[in-house]
Design an enzyme around this catalytic site. Structure first.
Site, mmCIF file in Angstrom:
data_model
loop_
_atom_site.group_PDB
_atom_site.id
_atom_site.type_symbol
_atom_site.label_atom_id
_atom_site.label_comp_id
_atom_site.label_asym_id
_atom_site.label_seq_id
_atom_site.Cartn_x
_atom_site.Cartn_y
_atom_site.Cartn_z
ATOM 1 N N TRP A 1 -23.169 35.892 -3.856
ATOM 2 C CA TRP A 1 -22.757 35.515 -5.204
ATOM 3 C C TRP A 1 -23.840 35.771 -6.243
ATOM 4 O O TRP A 1 -23.561 36.267 -7.337
ATOM 5 C CB TRP A 1 -22.287 34.054 -5.235
ATOM 6 C CG TRP A 1 -20.927 33.922 -4.653
ATOM 7 C CD1 TRP A 1 -20.585 33.332 -3.478
ATOM 8 C CD2 TRP A 1 -19.714 34.454 -5.202
ATOM 9 N NE1 TRP A 1 -19.230 33.456 -3.252
ATOM 10 C CE2 TRP A 1 -18.672 34.135 -4.287
ATOM 11 C CE3 TRP A 1 -19.400 35.165 -6.348
ATOM 12 C CZ2 TRP A 1 -17.352 34.506 -4.508
ATOM 13 C CZ3 TRP A 1 -18.078 35.536 -6.574
ATOM 14 C CH2 TRP A 1 -17.071 35.195 -5.659
ATOM 15 N N ASP B 1 -25.571 28.743 -11.201
ATOM 16 C CA ASP B 1 -24.217 28.794 -10.661
ATOM 17 C C ASP B 1 -24.053 27.614 -9.708
ATOM 18 O O ASP B 1 -24.653 27.579 -8.631
ATOM 19 C CB ASP B 1 -24.015 30.127 -9.930
ATOM 20 C CG ASP B 1 -22.599 30.296 -9.380
ATOM 21 O OD1 ASP B 1 -21.854 29.301 -9.303
ATOM 22 O OD2 ASP B 1 -22.254 31.432 -8.991
ATOM 23 N N LYS C 1 -13.382 23.855 -5.888
ATOM 24 C CA LYS C 1 -14.073 23.483 -4.654
ATOM 25 C C LYS C 1 -14.306 21.971 -4.579
ATOM 26 O O LYS C 1 -13.900 21.333 -3.625
ATOM 27 C CB LYS C 1 -15.386 24.253 -4.534
ATOM 28 C CG LYS C 1 -15.180 25.771 -4.537
ATOM 29 C CD LYS C 1 -16.491 26.533 -4.486
ATOM 30 C CE LYS C 1 -16.282 28.029 -4.680
ATOM 31 N NZ LYS C 1 -15.508 28.666 -3.602
#
Length: 365
Positions: free
Chosen positions: A108, A178, A202
């Site tokens: 990511w 992030d 999530k």
């Protein structure tokens, strides 16, 4: 509260939503607050929905102790969308042209760097690629730039299962973090970063809304090429409603915030999350069949990756775990193996059931 026929869902995202939240949403779906309609059918600018929106922001501020010097934006496009929005909003702050530093610890953060290359210099300040992304590079090895606008890192790499143990010190450069997989799973000092961003799918609720927490002095520096929808200052001036927002996802996120507050807030859920992670990692560490390859001090508490030492058993493991109601344990195709995502909505009982299954499978293997 119990829910019949509910599986233990270990998916990495979209992931499990608390049963209580789903039940409330179901009860309110056809006739929300006596209006004779659902919340997703009313105007996003109506007083009823604006109350939902404002309450969600207030609850998130409470949960994360976000000071008034930070703006909260509820946007669309996920983390990938913000990979473009962030450089377009901040890179112009580079002293010698658009530039940002990146700490790459997995897929990511690597995606973030590659997207930023379209808008300026994306400097690779540190990476653990040579160690198969199984750790975080030592802070002493980071080669940060003097002229970068900000430093970007991914707090928790969903795919590989690496998590930073704390917020790194990078001096006076704004940190862009992030937190897609770790938001609200543990306590963080928001003031240590300039921007915190992540999708809701999530630890909060269903997919559709992306949370961006940005220090207000970092607003108003967007590049001329920045589309209006990605311009944080324009979104801030329009209460994140420059376009029609994802109203149902915001409503569901608000229910998720209420659920977490009722549980005792972030401090309380962090304790449970640590207990879940310890239980699973401790079993893996003593096992002769399973192994985790991440450096212990950087193991994710949200995404526990593990491998069967005899990978010929993978298919049987997945088939039998699925039949046992323990689903979505297959690892990401980029790394293989298994992955148990144990976000806020995963109860301790679910991890206990997984460990018992893994123990029994090992005994029979």
């Amino acid at each position: 509260m119990t829910f019949d026929n509910r599986i233990y869902n270990f998916a990495a995202g979209p992931s499990a939503v608390p049963g209580e939240v789903l039940k409330q949403a179901a009860d309110e779906l056809l006739n929300w607050r006596g209006l004779g309609t659902s919340v997703m059918e009313i105007s996003h600018r109506s007083k009823e929905f604006m109350a939902v929106y404002e309450e969600a922001l207030a609850d998130l501020r409470t949960l994360m102790n976000i000071p008034d010097s930070y703006e909260i934006l509820l946007l669309q496009g996920g983390g990938i969308g913000q990979n473009a929005a962030i450089p377009m909003n901040l890179m112009a702050l580079g002293q010698n042209g658009p530039k940002a530093d990146f700490i790459v610890t997995g897929i990511w953060s690597e995606k973030s760097l590659k997207e930023a290359e379209k808008y300026g210099v994306a400097h690779l300040a540190a990476t653990s690629a040579d160690l198969q992304f199984n750790t975080v590079p030592p802070r002493s090895s980071w080669q940060l730039s003097d002229d970068a606008a900000y430093v970007h890192y991914c707090d928790n790499e969903t795919i590989g299962g690496v998590e930073f143990s704390d917020v790194p010190d990078v001096g006076n450069k704004p940190l862009v973090v992030d937190v897609s997989s770790s938001i609200l799973s543990k306590e963080i000092d928001v003031t240590k970063g300039g921007v915190w961003f992540g999708g809701a799918q999530k630890n909060i609720g269903p997919s559709g809304v992306t949370i961006v927490i940005v220090r207000k002095d970092l607003l108003g520096h967007s590049m001329k090429i920045t589309p209006s929808i990605w311009d944080w200052s324009k979104q801030s001036a329009n209460q994140s409603m420059l376009n029609t927002p994802p109203t149902f996802s915001i409503y569901m996120a608000g229910l998720g915030f209420k659920w977490l507050l009722k549980k005792g807030g972030v401090k309380a859920i962090a304790k449970i999350n640590q207990e879940k992670a310890n239980l699973l990692y401790n079993f893996i560490d003593q096992s002769s069949l399973y192994e985790n390859r991440i450096a212990k001090e950087y193991r994710s508490r949200m995404n526990v990756t593990f491998f069967l030492k005899d990978e010929n058993l993978n298919a049987a493991f997945l088939a039998q775990s699925n039949a046992a109601g323990l689903v979505a344990l297959r690892g990401h195709k980029a790394v293989g193996g298994m992955r148990a995502s144990i976000y806020n909505a995963m109860p301790l009982e679910g991890v206990q059931a997984l460990v018992e299954f893994m123990r029994d499978f090992e005994r029979r293997a």
